[in-house]
Scaffold this motif. Structure first.
Motif, PDB file in Angstrom:
ATOM      1  N   ARG A 247       0.817  -1.222   0.000  1.00  0.00           N
ATOM      2  CA  ARG A 247       0.000   0.000   0.000  1.00  0.00           C
ATOM      3  C   ARG A 247       0.852   1.274   0.000  1.00  0.00           C
TER       4      ARG A 247
ATOM      5  N   GLN B 101      -2.192   8.910   6.152  1.00  0.00           N
ATOM      6  CA  GLN B 101      -2.137   7.725   5.302  1.00  0.00           C
ATOM      7  C   GLN B 101      -1.562   6.538   6.071  1.00  0.00           C
TER       8      GLN B 101
ATOM      9  N   GLN C   9      -4.181   5.135   8.534  1.00  0.00           N
ATOM     10  CA  GLN C   9      -5.265   4.487   7.792  1.00  0.00           C
ATOM     11  C   GLN C   9      -4.833   3.112   7.279  1.00  0.00           C
ATOM     12  N   VAL C  10      -3.652   3.036   6.703  1.00  0.00           N
ATOM     13  CA  VAL C  10      -3.190   1.768   6.141  1.00  0.00           C
ATOM     14  C   VAL C  10      -2.821   0.783   7.244  1.00  0.00           C
TER      15      VAL C  10
ATOM     16  N   VAL D  49      -4.356   0.415  10.052  1.00  0.00           N
ATOM     17  CA  VAL D  49      -5.634  -0.158  10.491  1.00  0.00           C
ATOM     18  C   VAL D  49      -6.163  -1.143   9.454  1.00  0.00           C
ATOM     19  N   GLN D  50      -6.090  -0.776   8.185  1.00  0.00           N
ATOM     20  CA  GLN D  50      -6.644  -1.611   7.125  1.00  0.00           C
ATOM     21  C   GLN D  50      -5.891  -2.920   6.939  1.00  0.00           C
ATOM     22  N   THR D  51      -4.601  -2.931   7.264  1.00  0.00           N
ATOM     23  CA  THR D  51      -3.778  -4.127   7.035  1.00  0.00           C
ATOM     24  C   THR D  51      -3.439  -4.880   8.306  1.00  0.00           C
ATOM     25  N   GLN D  52      -3.937  -4.430   9.440  1.00  0.00           N
ATOM     26  CA  GLN D  52      -3.570  -5.025  10.720  1.00  0.00           C
ATOM     27  C   GLN D  52      -3.957  -6.494  10.787  1.00  0.00           C
TER      28      GLN D  52
END
Length: 397
Positions: free
Chosen positions: A342, A374, A377-378, A380-383
């Motif tokens: 990402r 950014q 956000q990333v 959290v999205q990829t955790q």
């Protein structure tokens, strides 16, 4: 060791998720890096103040290479000590308020020189358990008596000091100003309060120099400590000062004592004179440009606010180093790789460097608000589902 044994060892390293290898990158302005033609936002560098991209610093290096040359041509005690070295030392003395300074090829070498010279064969060394490998490695030689106190546990340190007093042992205490993998800051004033005048404190401030204290003098200055209260200060040019090499600072006698016996100093080629000129410019920029420390502080506060709002588990660190612990090595590597997909370059740090795998977020004054948003956000999205959601306490190994 036979080749077959080497191959088995390497295979086991891969299976344990501990295999390491270089990744060729090019760092770019604006908190970016290039890897194989792809752009990433870099959250793994140590250029805390963004000085690495300062045009004045780059020009200073280029001009010095032409004027002074790139080679020192020898060790400092033979032909390696040149006007560029002397002027850098004078600048450091003025900045830090010390009597003398020794320059080294790396912070690792400087730490080794400091401890090997100032911890005598009959002394008891008390060392924070999480101190850098350059300090820990000295202990494996078996030539010195030592104890490691639990990380930042001053109650345990006080008990060890009391016990050494009962045994009439001479004690030297060594620690870091800012811990490189946890980001927490040592209260030097509190440690000095525990020590007598005959119990010296040695401080590795590699990650505090340039960032903390008035004019970036370091973590000791941020706690109101006079530099003369430290027997010796180690810092380097490879972090906030955006260069390479390290140095020891202290009284004239202490530094001369190290000079006379340090194998790391006597038998190593001196730093490039061009690099010394650049580092002199870096120190002057660091002192003058307070806005860099203010921007870094703003970025740290923004990241921590956004991370808390997003429910990310973050450590209790108010410095540029913001670790997020992971359940295991595999989880850390998967998270790091997902982030790279990402556009976020955030390296996984694994044992034996640290007791528990983590993502070590490194913030810089070069980062923009958009880049930090950014990042969160990333993250959290990829955790990974196995990632830990709390990092306040780091278990000891």
């Amino acid at each position: 060791m036979q080749n077959a044994e080497i191959q088995r060892w390497l295979a086991a390293r891969r299976e344990q998720g501990l295999y390491r290898q270089e990744q060729q990158v090019q760092t770019l302005p604006g908190g970016l890096l290039n890897s194989n033609g792809a752009l990433f936002v870099n959250f793994s560098g140590n250029d805390y103040l963004g000085l690495g991209e300062a045009p004045l610093l780059r020009q200073a290096m280029a001009d010095a290479a032409l004027a002074d040359g790139v080679a020192s041509t020898g060790s400092p005690l033979i032909t390696g000590y040149q006007p560029a070295h002397a002027e850098l030392i004078a600048t450091l003395r003025d900045w830090l308020g010390v009597e003398d300074v020794l320059l080294f090829s790396s912070g690792f070498a400087a730490n080794q020189a400091m401890l090997s010279a100032l911890v005598g064969p009959d002394d008891l060394l008390l060392l924070d358990r999480y101190c850098h490998a350059s300090m820990q490695d000295l202990l494996t030689s078996g030539q010195r008596s030592f104890k490691r106190y639990p990380h930042q546990d001053l109650t345990a340190l006080a008990a060890m000091l009391q016990q050494s007093g009962i045994k009439n042992q001479d004690v030297v205490v060594a620690t870091e100003g800012v811990f490189s993998m946890d980001g927490d800051v040592t209260d030097c004033a509190a440690i000095l309060h525990l020590l007598t005048a005959k119990q010296p404190l040695l401080l590795d401030d590699a990650h505090g120099i340039g960032v903390l204290g008035s004019e970036g003098r370091g973590s000791w200055a941020a706690h109101g400590v006079q530099v003369s209260a430290l027997q010796c200060l180690m810092a380097n040019f490879g972090k906030a000062l955006a260069g390479q090499g390290g140095f020891l600072a202290g009284s004239r006698d202490v530094i001369d004592f190290i000079r006379q016996q340090s194998r790391h100093y006597i038998y190593s080629t001196a730093l490039s004179p061009a690099l010394c000129r650049a580092m002199q410019s870096s120190v002057l920029l660091c002192r003058a440009e307070q806005w860099r420390r203010e921007k870094l502080a703003d970025n740290i506060a923004l990241f921590r606010q956004l991370a808390r709002q997003a429910g990310l588990g973050i450590a209790d660190s108010m410095t540029a180093i913001q670790p997020v612990l992971c359940a295991d090595n595999t989880s850390a590597m998967r998270w790091s790789n997902a982030l790279k997909e990402r556009g976020i370059w955030l390296h996984a740090i694994r044992p034996p460097t640290v007791p528990q795998a983590r993502l070590r977020i490194s913030l810089s004054a070069s980062h923009s608000e958009l880049q930090i948003r950014q990042l969160v956000q990333v993250l959290v999205q990829t955790q990974p589902v196995t990632a830990q959601n709390h990092t306040t306490t780091i278990p000891e190994s």
